[in-house]
Design a protein around this motif. Sequence first.
Motif, PDB file in Angstrom:
ATOM      1  N   ALA A 161       9.612  -2.741  12.696  1.00  0.00           N
ATOM      2  CA  ALA A 161       9.974  -3.514  13.884  1.00  0.00           C
ATOM      3  C   ALA A 161      10.671  -4.802  13.460  1.00  0.00           C
ATOM      4  O   ALA A 161      10.415  -5.337  12.381  1.00  0.00           O
ATOM      5  N   GLU A 162      11.540  -5.301  14.319  1.00  0.00           N
ATOM      6  CA  GLU A 162      12.327  -6.479  13.957  1.00  0.00           C
ATOM      7  C   GLU A 162      11.438  -7.660  13.579  1.00  0.00           C
ATOM      8  O   GLU A 162      11.714  -8.364  12.606  1.00  0.00           O
ATOM      9  N   SER A 163      10.364  -7.880  14.336  1.00  0.00           N
ATOM     10  CA  SER A 163       9.473  -9.009  14.038  1.00  0.00           C
ATOM     11  C   SER A 163       8.811  -8.844  12.672  1.00  0.00           C
ATOM     12  O   SER A 163       8.586  -9.821  11.954  1.00  0.00           O
ATOM     13  N   ILE A 164       8.546  -7.593  12.304  1.00  0.00           N
ATOM     14  CA  ILE A 164       7.933  -7.327  11.002  1.00  0.00           C
ATOM     15  C   ILE A 164       8.961  -7.519   9.892  1.00  0.00           C
ATOM     16  O   ILE A 164       8.643  -8.080   8.829  1.00  0.00           O
ATOM     17  N   ARG A 165      10.185  -7.071  10.118  1.00  0.00           N
ATOM     18  CA  ARG A 165      11.247  -7.270   9.122  1.00  0.00           C
ATOM     19  C   ARG A 165      11.444  -8.748   8.819  1.00  0.00           C
ATOM     20  O   ARG A 165      11.661  -9.146   7.676  1.00  0.00           O
ATOM     21  N   ASN A 166      11.354  -9.571   9.861  1.00  0.00           N
ATOM     22  CA  ASN A 166      11.519 -11.013   9.660  1.00  0.00           C
ATOM     23  C   ASN A 166      10.412 -11.577   8.781  1.00  0.00           C
ATOM     24  O   ASN A 166      10.655 -12.469   7.958  1.00  0.00           O
ATOM     25  N   MET A 167       9.198 -11.065   8.935  1.00  0.00           N
ATOM     26  CA  MET A 167       8.095 -11.534   8.096  1.00  0.00           C
ATOM     27  C   MET A 167       8.265 -11.104   6.644  1.00  0.00           C
ATOM     28  O   MET A 167       7.864 -11.807   5.722  1.00  0.00           O
ATOM     29  N   LEU A 168       8.863  -9.925   6.462  1.00  0.00           N
ATOM     30  CA  LEU A 168       9.033  -9.387   5.117  1.00  0.00           C
ATOM     31  C   LEU A 168      10.262  -9.934   4.416  1.00  0.00           C
ATOM     32  O   LEU A 168      10.461  -9.695   3.231  1.00  0.00           O
ATOM     33  N   ASP A 169      11.089 -10.672   5.154  1.00  0.00           N
ATOM     34  CA  ASP A 169      12.285 -11.279   4.580  1.00  0.00           C
ATOM     35  C   ASP A 169      11.866 -12.283   3.509  1.00  0.00           C
ATOM     36  O   ASP A 169      11.085 -13.195   3.776  1.00  0.00           O
ATOM     37  N   PRO A 170      12.351 -12.129   2.281  1.00  0.00           N
ATOM     38  CA  PRO A 170      11.959 -13.058   1.212  1.00  0.00           C
ATOM     39  C   PRO A 170      12.237 -14.506   1.551  1.00  0.00           C
ATOM     40  O   PRO A 170      11.594 -15.408   1.036  1.00  0.00           O
ATOM     41  N   GLY A 171      13.195 -14.743   2.444  1.00  0.00           N
ATOM     42  CA  GLY A 171      13.526 -16.121   2.803  1.00  0.00           C
ATOM     43  C   GLY A 171      12.649 -16.684   3.895  1.00  0.00           C
ATOM     44  O   GLY A 171      12.713 -17.871   4.215  1.00  0.00           O
ATOM     45  N   ALA A 172      11.832 -15.798   4.487  1.00  0.00           N
ATOM     46  CA  ALA A 172      10.973 -16.275   5.580  1.00  0.00           C
ATOM     47  C   ALA A 172       9.746 -16.957   5.014  1.00  0.00           C
ATOM     48  O   ALA A 172       9.212 -16.594   3.981  1.00  0.00           O
ATOM     49  N   SER A 173       9.277 -17.947   5.703  1.00  0.00           N
ATOM     50  CA  SER A 173       8.108 -18.694   5.239  1.00  0.00           C
ATOM     51  C   SER A 173       6.847 -18.047   5.761  1.00  0.00           C
ATOM     52  O   SER A 173       6.747 -17.676   6.917  1.00  0.00           O
ATOM     53  N   ASP A 174       5.847 -17.875   4.901  1.00  0.00           N
ATOM     54  CA  ASP A 174       4.553 -17.343   5.343  1.00  0.00           C
ATOM     55  C   ASP A 174       3.460 -18.387   5.133  1.00  0.00           C
ATOM     56  O   ASP A 174       2.300 -18.073   4.993  1.00  0.00           O
ATOM     57  N   SER A 175       3.875 -19.640   5.120  1.00  0.00           N
ATOM     58  CA  SER A 175       2.924 -20.711   4.844  1.00  0.00           C
ATOM     59  C   SER A 175       1.859 -20.829   5.922  1.00  0.00           C
ATOM     60  O   SER A 175       0.829 -21.442   5.702  1.00  0.00           O
ATOM     61  N   ALA A 179       0.819  -1.212   0.000  1.00  0.00           N
ATOM     62  CA  ALA A 179       0.000   0.000   0.000  1.00  0.00           C
ATOM     63  C   ALA A 179       0.853   1.263   0.000  1.00  0.00           C
ATOM     64  O   ALA A 179       0.361   2.346  -0.321  1.00  0.00           O
ATOM     65  N   GLY A 180       2.132   1.137   0.386  1.00  0.00           N
ATOM     66  CA  GLY A 180       3.038   2.277   0.322  1.00  0.00           C
ATOM     67  C   GLY A 180       3.470   2.854   1.655  1.00  0.00           C
ATOM     68  O   GLY A 180       4.062   3.946   1.690  1.00  0.00           O
ATOM     69  N   ALA A 181       3.216   2.148   2.762  1.00  0.00           N
ATOM     70  CA  ALA A 181       3.634   2.654   4.068  1.00  0.00           C
ATOM     71  C   ALA A 181       5.158   2.639   4.187  1.00  0.00           C
ATOM     72  O   ALA A 181       5.840   1.813   3.588  1.00  0.00           O
ATOM     73  N   SER A 182       5.682   3.553   4.981  1.00  0.00           N
ATOM     74  CA  SER A 182       7.132   3.662   5.177  1.00  0.00           C
ATOM     75  C   SER A 182       7.615   2.937   6.424  1.00  0.00           C
ATOM     76  O   SER A 182       8.817   2.776   6.613  1.00  0.00           O
ATOM     77  N   GLY A 183       6.689   2.531   7.271  1.00  0.00           N
ATOM     78  CA  GLY A 183       7.093   1.864   8.503  1.00  0.00           C
ATOM     79  C   GLY A 183       5.963   1.087   9.121  1.00  0.00           C
ATOM     80  O   GLY A 183       4.793   1.277   8.772  1.00  0.00           O
ATOM     81  N   TYR A 184       6.319   0.196  10.057  1.00  0.00           N
ATOM     82  CA  TYR A 184       5.321  -0.682  10.693  1.00  0.00           C
ATOM     83  C   TYR A 184       5.806  -1.028  12.090  1.00  0.00           C
ATOM     84  O   TYR A 184       6.862  -1.642  12.254  1.00  0.00           O
ATOM     85  N   LEU A 185       5.055  -0.610  13.088  1.00  0.00           N
ATOM     86  CA  LEU A 185       5.316  -0.958  14.481  1.00  0.00           C
ATOM     87  C   LEU A 185       4.063  -1.579  15.081  1.00  0.00           C
ATOM     88  O   LEU A 185       2.949  -1.295  14.634  1.00  0.00           O
ATOM     89  N   THR A 186       4.244  -2.389  16.104  1.00  0.00           N
ATOM     90  CA  THR A 186       3.093  -2.881  16.854  1.00  0.00           C
ATOM     91  C   THR A 186       2.935  -2.026  18.112  1.00  0.00           C
ATOM     92  O   THR A 186       3.887  -1.352  18.539  1.00  0.00           O
ATOM     93  N   LYS A 187       1.749  -2.054  18.675  1.00  0.00           N
ATOM     94  CA  LYS A 187       1.483  -1.229  19.853  1.00  0.00           C
ATOM     95  C   LYS A 187       2.180  -1.747  21.104  1.00  0.00           C
ATOM     96  O   LYS A 187       2.084  -1.122  22.166  1.00  0.00           O
ATOM     97  N   ARG A 188       2.907  -2.851  20.958  1.00  0.00           N
ATOM     98  CA  ARG A 188       3.715  -3.348  22.077  1.00  0.00           C
ATOM     99  C   ARG A 188       5.123  -2.736  22.064  1.00  0.00           C
ATOM    100  O   ARG A 188       5.936  -3.043  22.926  1.00  0.00           O
ATOM    101  N   CYS A 189       5.397  -1.877  21.085  1.00  0.00           N
ATOM    102  CA  CYS A 189       6.748  -1.320  20.965  1.00  0.00           C
ATOM    103  C   CYS A 189       7.051  -0.390  22.142  1.00  0.00           C
ATOM    104  O   CYS A 189       6.152   0.174  22.771  1.00  0.00           O
TER     105      CYS A 189
END
Length: 221
Positions: free
Chosen positions: A138-152, A108-118
């Motif tokens: 956030a680090e947890s979000i970066r891990n999800m966006l990592d092309p090598g991470a599985s989103d199965s 959608a074009g957002a520049s950042g993503y944090l959770t409210k637990r930050c």
Amino acid sequence: MNNIIKVLLVDDHPVVRAGFQRLLDNDSRISIIAEASSGQEAVEKYFESRPDVVIMDLSMPDDSNSKSIQSYGGLEAIRIIRAKDPAARVLVLTVMESEPFPAHVVQAGASGYLTKRCAPDELLKAVCEVSEGRTYFAESIRNMLDPGASDSSSPFAKLTKREFQIFSCLAQGHPVAQIAEKMFLSPKTVHAHRANIIRKLGINNNSELVHIAIRHNIVQA
């Protein structure tokens, strides 16, 4: 003297907005210049106030008192703001931290993503980074966006961007005709997308569609 970072704060809970406002206003680098409680209001306030950064919640329901096709939540608001102003800087701050939200937020074009637990310091850092034209996830979000991470584990991984938009509208109870008008599609096209969504998710009807949306915090029960 450095310029003050002007912020539009978007969240449907007044108490939550008040808490974040106190935190942000205590930082001399930041000023809350406008607030919004819905996606529709966020778009209006953005173009009225022209903030440097939008802090956007995702889990806002559609405007509860409106049946208008112009009623929408946080994700759609990001798309609309960025479509009209590609230079807009949006930082998502939400309770939603599982797929498919991070990927769709980036699309959608957002520049950042944090959770409210930050931590408060991380939020302040993210606002400053995004205001400078950089990204902050956030680090947890970066891990999800990592092309090598599985989103199965996400049942929505097979949905296209358009299918996920339509899925979200259906889960919120919008009729096909209204979705078609909102997205500038024909009802026949929306029905075709709905059929694909049901097939890809392995469900049978709208009731099951709503249940899976609730289970994954896409809509609130």
